[in-house]
Design a protein around this motif. Sequence first.
Motif, PDB file in Angstrom:
ATOM      1  N   HIS A  30      -1.437 -10.696  -4.438  1.00 15.00           N
ATOM      2  CA  HIS A  30      -0.546  -9.571  -4.125  1.00 15.00           C
ATOM      3  C   HIS A  30      -1.263  -8.215  -4.058  1.00 15.00           C
ATOM      4  N   GLU A  31      -2.578  -8.248  -3.916  1.00 17.19           N
ATOM      5  CA  GLU A  31      -3.357  -7.010  -3.821  1.00 17.19           C
ATOM      6  C   GLU A  31      -3.056  -6.293  -2.512  1.00 17.19           C
ATOM      7  N   GLY A  32      -3.080  -4.969  -2.558  1.00 17.53           N
ATOM      8  CA  GLY A  32      -2.942  -4.167  -1.353  1.00 17.53           C
ATOM      9  C   GLY A  32      -4.228  -4.199  -0.552  1.00 17.53           C
ATOM     10  N   VAL A  33      -4.095  -4.414   0.752  1.00 18.64           N
ATOM     11  CA  VAL A  33      -5.251  -4.494   1.643  1.00 18.64           C
ATOM     12  C   VAL A  33      -4.962  -3.754   2.942  1.00 18.64           C
ATOM     13  N   PHE A  34      -6.018  -3.435   3.655  1.00 22.79           N
ATOM     14  CA  PHE A  34      -5.893  -2.864   4.991  1.00 22.79           C
ATOM     15  C   PHE A  34      -6.467  -3.861   5.991  1.00 22.79           C
ATOM     16  N   ARG A  35      -5.674  -4.178   6.985  1.00 20.77           N
ATOM     17  CA  ARG A  35      -6.165  -4.978   8.103  1.00 20.77           C
ATOM     18  C   ARG A  35      -6.886  -4.004   9.026  1.00 20.77           C
ATOM     19  N   LEU A  36      -8.081  -4.392   9.491  1.00 21.08           N
ATOM     20  CA  LEU A  36      -8.898  -3.481  10.287  1.00 21.08           C
ATOM     21  C   LEU A  36      -8.739  -3.634  11.788  1.00 21.08           C
ATOM     22  N   ASN A  37      -8.371  -4.829  12.263  1.00 17.43           N
ATOM     23  CA  ASN A  37      -8.451  -5.059  13.703  1.00 17.43           C
ATOM     24  C   ASN A  37      -7.642  -6.286  14.106  1.00 17.43           C
ATOM     25  N   ASP A  38      -7.687  -6.607  15.394  1.00 23.54           N
ATOM     26  CA  ASP A  38      -6.956  -7.773  15.890  1.00 23.54           C
ATOM     27  C   ASP A  38      -7.661  -9.085  15.562  1.00 23.54           C
ATOM     28  N   SER A  39      -8.851  -9.008  14.963  1.00 28.31           N
ATOM     29  CA  SER A  39      -9.547 -10.218  14.516  1.00 28.31           C
ATOM     30  C   SER A  39      -9.080 -10.662  13.129  1.00 28.31           C
ATOM     31  N   GLY A  40      -8.222  -9.872  12.518  1.00 25.88           N
ATOM     32  CA  GLY A  40      -7.695 -10.235  11.205  1.00 25.88           C
ATOM     33  C   GLY A  40      -8.678 -10.044  10.073  1.00 25.88           C
ATOM     34  N   GLU A  41      -9.507  -9.016  10.157  1.00 28.08           N
ATOM     35  CA  GLU A  41     -10.431  -8.704   9.074  1.00 28.08           C
ATOM     36  C   GLU A  41      -9.748  -7.716   8.126  1.00 28.08           C
ATOM     37  N   TYR A  42      -9.924  -7.960   6.817  1.00 27.13           N
ATOM     38  CA  TYR A  42      -9.246  -7.168   5.802  1.00 27.13           C
ATOM     39  C   TYR A  42     -10.226  -6.604   4.789  1.00 27.13           C
ATOM     40  N   VAL A  43      -9.884  -5.423   4.256  1.00 31.09           N
ATOM     41  CA  VAL A  43     -10.607  -4.818   3.139  1.00 31.09           C
ATOM     42  C   VAL A  43      -9.594  -4.476   2.057  1.00 31.09           C
ATOM     43  N   SER A  44     -10.039  -4.466   0.818  1.00 26.19           N
ATOM     44  CA  SER A  44      -9.138  -4.103  -0.270  1.00 26.19           C
ATOM     45  C   SER A  44      -8.752  -2.628  -0.154  1.00 26.19           C
ATOM     46  N   GLU A  45      -7.614  -2.302  -0.718  1.00 23.80           N
ATOM     47  CA  GLU A  45      -7.168  -0.909  -0.725  1.00 23.80           C
ATOM     48  C   GLU A  45      -8.202  -0.039  -1.438  1.00 23.80           C
ATOM     49  N   ASN A  46      -8.775  -0.547  -2.510  1.00 20.13           N
ATOM     50  CA  ASN A  46      -9.780   0.192  -3.262  1.00 20.13           C
ATOM     51  C   ASN A  46     -11.016   0.468  -2.402  1.00 20.13           C
ATOM     52  N   ASP A  47     -11.501  -0.539  -1.666  1.00 20.79           N
ATOM     53  CA  ASP A  47     -12.652  -0.336  -0.781  1.00 20.79           C
ATOM     54  C   ASP A  47     -12.316   0.667   0.315  1.00 20.79           C
ATOM     55  N   TRP A  48     -11.118   0.558   0.869  1.00 19.78           N
ATOM     56  CA  TRP A  48     -10.659   1.500   1.900  1.00 19.78           C
ATOM     57  C   TRP A  48     -10.740   2.929   1.368  1.00 19.78           C
ATOM     58  N   LEU A  49     -10.178   3.163   0.207  1.00 21.54           N
ATOM     59  CA  LEU A  49     -10.160   4.505  -0.379  1.00 21.54           C
ATOM     60  C   LEU A  49     -11.569   4.994  -0.686  1.00 21.54           C
ATOM     61  N   TYR A 100      -1.685  -1.276   6.627  1.00 23.82           N
ATOM     62  CA  TYR A 100      -1.660  -1.629   5.209  1.00 23.82           C
ATOM     63  C   TYR A 100      -0.684  -2.781   5.000  1.00 23.82           C
ATOM     64  N   THR A 101      -1.050  -3.706   4.118  1.00 25.22           N
ATOM     65  CA  THR A 101      -0.175  -4.817   3.764  1.00 25.22           C
ATOM     66  C   THR A 101      -0.600  -5.333   2.393  1.00 25.22           C
ATOM     67  N   GLU A 102      -0.009  -6.416   1.948  1.00 26.03           N
ATOM     68  CA  GLU A 102      -0.418  -7.076   0.709  1.00 26.03           C
ATOM     69  C   GLU A 102      -0.722  -8.529   1.017  1.00 26.03           C
ATOM     70  N   VAL A 103      -1.676  -9.094   0.276  1.00 29.32           N
ATOM     71  CA  VAL A 103      -1.984 -10.517   0.432  1.00 29.32           C
ATOM     72  C   VAL A 103      -0.968 -11.342  -0.347  1.00 29.32           C
ATOM     73  N   ASP A 104      -0.979 -12.631  -0.138  1.00 33.00           N
ATOM     74  CA  ASP A 104      -0.015 -13.507  -0.781  1.00 33.00           C
ATOM     75  C   ASP A 104      -0.399 -13.793  -2.240  1.00 33.00           C
ATOM     76  N   GLY A 105       0.347 -14.633  -2.886  1.00 39.14           N
ATOM     77  CA  GLY A 105       0.127 -14.965  -4.292  1.00 39.14           C
ATOM     78  C   GLY A 105      -1.168 -15.714  -4.560  1.00 39.14           C
ATOM     79  N   ARG A 106      -1.795 -16.227  -3.514  1.00 39.92           N
ATOM     80  CA  ARG A 106      -3.086 -16.906  -3.656  1.00 39.92           C
ATOM     81  C   ARG A 106      -4.249 -15.980  -3.327  1.00 39.92           C
ATOM     82  N   GLY A 107      -3.937 -14.725  -2.957  1.00 39.82           N
ATOM     83  CA  GLY A 107      -4.982 -13.763  -2.614  1.00 39.82           C
ATOM     84  C   GLY A 107      -5.458 -13.857  -1.187  1.00 39.82           C
ATOM     85  N   LEU A 108      -4.661 -14.516  -0.344  1.00 37.94           N
ATOM     86  CA  LEU A 108      -5.017 -14.706   1.068  1.00 37.94           C
ATOM     87  C   LEU A 108      -4.145 -13.833   1.968  1.00 37.94           C
TER      88      LEU A 108
END
Length: 110
Positions: A30-49, A100-108
């Motif tokens: 359930h971590e907050g993440v940012f999706r970067l592009n249409d390839s579905g690459e994600y970074v954590s909210e903390n890394d983004w900030l 911005y979005t959140e990952v699921d309960g498995r961290g995906l």
Amino acid sequence: MDAIGKLVMNRILDVTSELEACVRDRFEPHEGVFRLNDSGEYVSENDWLNVWESRPTWWQKAWMLAGNGQYTASDVAVMSIAEIEHAYDDPSFEPEYAYYTEVDGRGLPE
């Protein structure tokens, strides 16, 4: 009001390589993440900030607007900072690829 210009827009887009260096496949549940592009690459909210913290706050808004469904980088380059802020804060702006979005309960990412 003055446009930010192509040179500044290119410097903002150059931040993409720093963001891409933070891409991960798994996160905390359930971590907050940012999706970067249409390839579905994600970074954590903390890394983004962390990537954006040394830059003006409006830069991440310009980055998010550029090539994200409604505006091109060229469109953003001819905007003033106030226009970028307004466009980003407009409720009709719906980012298509990066957001911005959140990952699921498995961290995906879903």
